[in-house]
Design an enzyme around this catalytic site. Structure first.
Site, PDB file in Angstrom:
ATOM      1  N   ASP A 256       0.830  -1.198   0.000  1.00  0.00           N
ATOM      2  CA  ASP A 256       0.000   0.000   0.000  1.00  0.00           C
ATOM      3  C   ASP A 256       0.874   1.262   0.000  1.00  0.00           C
ATOM      4  O   ASP A 256       1.589   1.538   0.967  1.00  0.00           O
ATOM      5  CB  ASP A 256      -0.905  -0.053   1.250  1.00  0.00           C
ATOM      6  CG  ASP A 256      -2.020   0.962   1.201  1.00  0.00           C
ATOM      7  OD1 ASP A 256      -2.005   1.832   0.312  1.00  0.00           O
ATOM      8  OD2 ASP A 256      -2.907   0.895   2.071  1.00  0.00           O
ATOM      9  N   GLY A 313      -4.554   3.433  -8.366  1.00  0.00           N
ATOM     10  CA  GLY A 313      -4.636   3.699  -9.808  1.00  0.00           C
ATOM     11  C   GLY A 313      -3.605   4.690 -10.332  1.00  0.00           C
ATOM     12  O   GLY A 313      -3.645   5.068 -11.502  1.00  0.00           O
ATOM     13  N   ASP A 334     -10.339   4.095  -1.963  1.00  0.00           N
ATOM     14  CA  ASP A 334     -11.143   3.193  -1.138  1.00  0.00           C
ATOM     15  C   ASP A 334     -12.624   3.329  -1.498  1.00  0.00           C
ATOM     16  O   ASP A 334     -13.149   4.433  -1.625  1.00  0.00           O
ATOM     17  CB  ASP A 334     -10.927   3.508   0.349  1.00  0.00           C
ATOM     18  CG  ASP A 334      -9.489   3.205   0.771  1.00  0.00           C
ATOM     19  OD1 ASP A 334      -8.665   2.899  -0.101  1.00  0.00           O
ATOM     20  OD2 ASP A 334      -9.209   3.271   1.976  1.00  0.00           O
TER      21      ASP A 334
HETATM   22  C1  GLA Z   1      -5.582   2.351   2.475  1.00  0.00           C
HETATM   23  C2  GLA Z   1      -6.045   1.179   1.616  1.00  0.00           C
HETATM   24  C3  GLA Z   1      -7.091   0.377   2.357  1.00  0.00           C
HETATM   25  C4  GLA Z   1      -6.507  -0.121   3.686  1.00  0.00           C
HETATM   26  C5  GLA Z   1      -5.973   1.055   4.496  1.00  0.00           C
HETATM   27  C6  GLA Z   1      -5.190   0.590   5.708  1.00  0.00           C
HETATM   28  O1  GLA Z   1      -6.604   3.260   2.701  1.00  0.00           O
HETATM   29  O2  GLA Z   1      -6.542   1.628   0.389  1.00  0.00           O
HETATM   30  O3  GLA Z   1      -7.509  -0.725   1.573  1.00  0.00           O
HETATM   31  O4  GLA Z   1      -5.489  -1.034   3.425  1.00  0.00           O
HETATM   32  O5  GLA Z   1      -5.098   1.864   3.721  1.00  0.00           O
HETATM   33  O6  GLA Z   1      -4.674   1.636   6.451  1.00  0.00           O
END
Ligand code: GLA
Length: 528
Positions: A256, A313, A334
């Site tokens: 991430d 993306g 998200d």
């Molecule tokens: C981001 C990701 C989520 C999740 C959070 C965790 O927002 O896109 O899917 O993994 O971090 O902190």
């Protein structure tokens, strides 16, 4: 209000080409998925990729009354099948395609299904299926909750239709500061190894527990110094972390972007040869760099690890995600709870369909249904605000798009309706189809559209989606799908044959809902 709805219905109806008006469905649908019968029914993907020489683990997905006696013809000699549990273990054989026939037998009957094991470099030949803790437990996740999720994946029947990965998201490590003192501590030990927080006393034991059920375990980290939740990230320790995770026995890594932003702005001293660092100016090589680095390291591990890119993306990740070793990549930020947003994200995601293929999947985020905590405030799980019809649309879209099916609701509070949405094996067959095609959107008008997906058996799956507030009569014409002649029509949500149709099929689609059909020339593509 009544008049308003009637006018809308008339509008939606006027769009139809159906000669006869089928009876309108109830405004909100109930459970459509028939309960599994007592005889065995083999489910899950018909193709599975694994890397030669690495540990192999696969639990045969099979519904039906236990005990079931499993057997397999053509299983490579380096693999063993436990006849009681249906779990296949061993070492992946040398490069090649192994055509195995799986058999399942119980007191009520028997079933067989083709299963191709493709030993080679490509993993995730069908979209990964599983559960991720994020939208339920956020920064409350513990070893105990992960074990419970693995248990429920078996007891609820989810594993019997193909769910497999049990994935930890953020907050399993230590943070420099956190409201929970048990999550605060040294980020790394004296050797530089990342330290799990006190809620995760033994990672090796946790993956062992998950593997013991024939399931696979996933983990999360960030290429930045800290994760989105403010926990230890992998920056500067990429190789050490990948080796640690592989040694613990993890089979999946979500990577991430998060705080890597600040590194991208200032330039990564690890990669002086990468051009275009700089505030707001991060360009393609910068977007790629951290993923290329981790992707390369993961490939060197003596373990099959699915690499899930999470960077929302950036830099058109779908164009290069596979090239850096990714098996799936989030195509957007998200996902929220609103159907409008779900549809919008899905339609955009489907726009990248050219990059969807076995081993490479566009990921529009998790299945957020059942009891689930609102991301806003990282809330405790409550019933999701998405209506029943909308949940059918959601799951149908994800299946037609060959999106990873990762449920993120509360495994401890699964209800019958949620299981009906998650566990219809015919819907899942469309998601897991070996061709790996992402459906194509055919917009009929402002309020209705089709999503059409080619299937390996030469048939097609088609979803008729209605964005109206009232039911809509819709007709799917074979000519629009590039089909001619009579087709067998099957309603996959109801698992019901609807007979043969020469040139089109009319349906009344509930408000915000879907009718999902499987069209085939032959036996209806049921494949059992
Ligand atoms: C981001 C990701 C989520 C999740 C959070 C965790 O927002 O896109 O899917 O993994 O971090 O902190």
């Amino acid at each position: 209000m009544k008049h308003h709805l009637a006018a809308l219905f008339a509008l939606c109806s006027a769009l139809s080409m159906a000669a006869e008006t089928p009876a309108p469905p109830p405004l909100e649908l109930g459970i459509l998925t028939p309960k599994p019968g007592s005889a065995p029914r083999l489910n899950g993907p018909t193709i599975h990729g694994a890397r030669p020489g690495n540990p192999f683990l696969y639990r045969i997905a099979c519904q039906g009354l236990r005990p079931v006696q499993f057997s397999a013809d053509g299983l490579p000699s380096s693999l063993q099948l436990d006849p009681g549990t249906g779990i296949i273990t061993g070492t992946t054989p040398q490069t090649g395609t192994y055509r195995v026939t799986l058999h399942a037998k119980n007191a009520s009957g028997e079933a067989s299904r083709l299963f191709r094991i493709v030993a080679g470099e490509t993993l995730a030949l069908t979209p990964p299926m599983g559960w991720n803790h994020w939208y339920t437990h956020y920064d409350r996740i513990t070893d105990k909750l992960m074990r419970e999720a693995a248990e429920v994946m078996i007891s609820s029947g989810m594993a019997d239709v193909g769910y497999q990965y049990v994935n930890i998201d953020d907050c399993w490590m230590n943070a420099p500061a956190n409201k929970d003192p048990l999550r605060v501590g040294p980020l790394r030990d004296a050797q530089g190894n990342m330290v799990p927080n006190k809620h995760f006393p033994d990672m090796r034991a946790l993956t062992g527990f998950i593997h013991g059920k024939g399931l696979k375990a996933g983990l999360y980290t960030s290429p930045g110094r800290l994760t989105c939740g403010g926990f230890a990230g992998s920056y500067g320790h990429e190789r050490q972390d990948a080796e640690l995770y592989a040694g613990w026995g993890f089979d999946f890594l979500k990577y991430d972007w998060c705080s890597y932003d600040s590194i991208a702005e200032n330039g990564d001293p690890k990669a002086p040869e990468v051009p275009h660092w700089g505030k707001g100016g991060a360009k393609l090589p910068v977007h790629k760099y951290p993923y290329q680095l981790m992707g390369g390291i993961l490939k060197q591990q003596k373990r099959d690890i699915i690499f899930n890119l999470c960077q929302y993306g950036k830099g058109n990740v779908w164009e290069w995600g596979a090239e850096v070793g990714g098996h799936s990549w989030r195509t957007a930020g998200d996902l929220g709870f609103e159907l409008n947003r779900i549809t919008e994200v899905a339609l955009k995601n489907a726009g990248y369909r050219a990059w969807s293929k076995p081993g490479s999947w566009n990921d529009p985020d998790y299945i957020q249904i059942g009891q689930i905590g609102n991301a806003n405030g990282m809330g405790q799980p409550e019933p999701c605000p998405i209506s029943p019809n909308e949940q059918y649309s959601y799951m149908s879209l994800w299946s037609l798009m060959a999106a990873p099916l990762i449920f993120s609701g509360d495994m401890g509070k699964l209800d019958e309706f949620t299981i009906n949405i998650l566990c219809n094996p015919e819907v899942i067959d469309i998601n897991q189809d070996a061709l790996g095609q992402c459906g194509c959107v055919v917009v009929l008008n402002e309020k209705t559209y089709l999503m059409v997906k080619d299937l390996e058996d030469g048939g097609k799956a088609v979803g008729l989606f209605n964005r109206c507030e009232v039911p809509a009569e819709m007709t799917v014409a074979w000519s629009v799908l590039g089909l001619t002649g009579p087709m067998q029509v099957r309603d996959v949500w109801r698992q019901k044959d609807l007979g043969s149709a020469n040139s089109s099929y009319p349906a009344v689609v509930p408000r915000h809902g879907v009718v999902m059909l499987r069209l085939s020339k032959g036996d209806g593509g049921k494949g059992q």
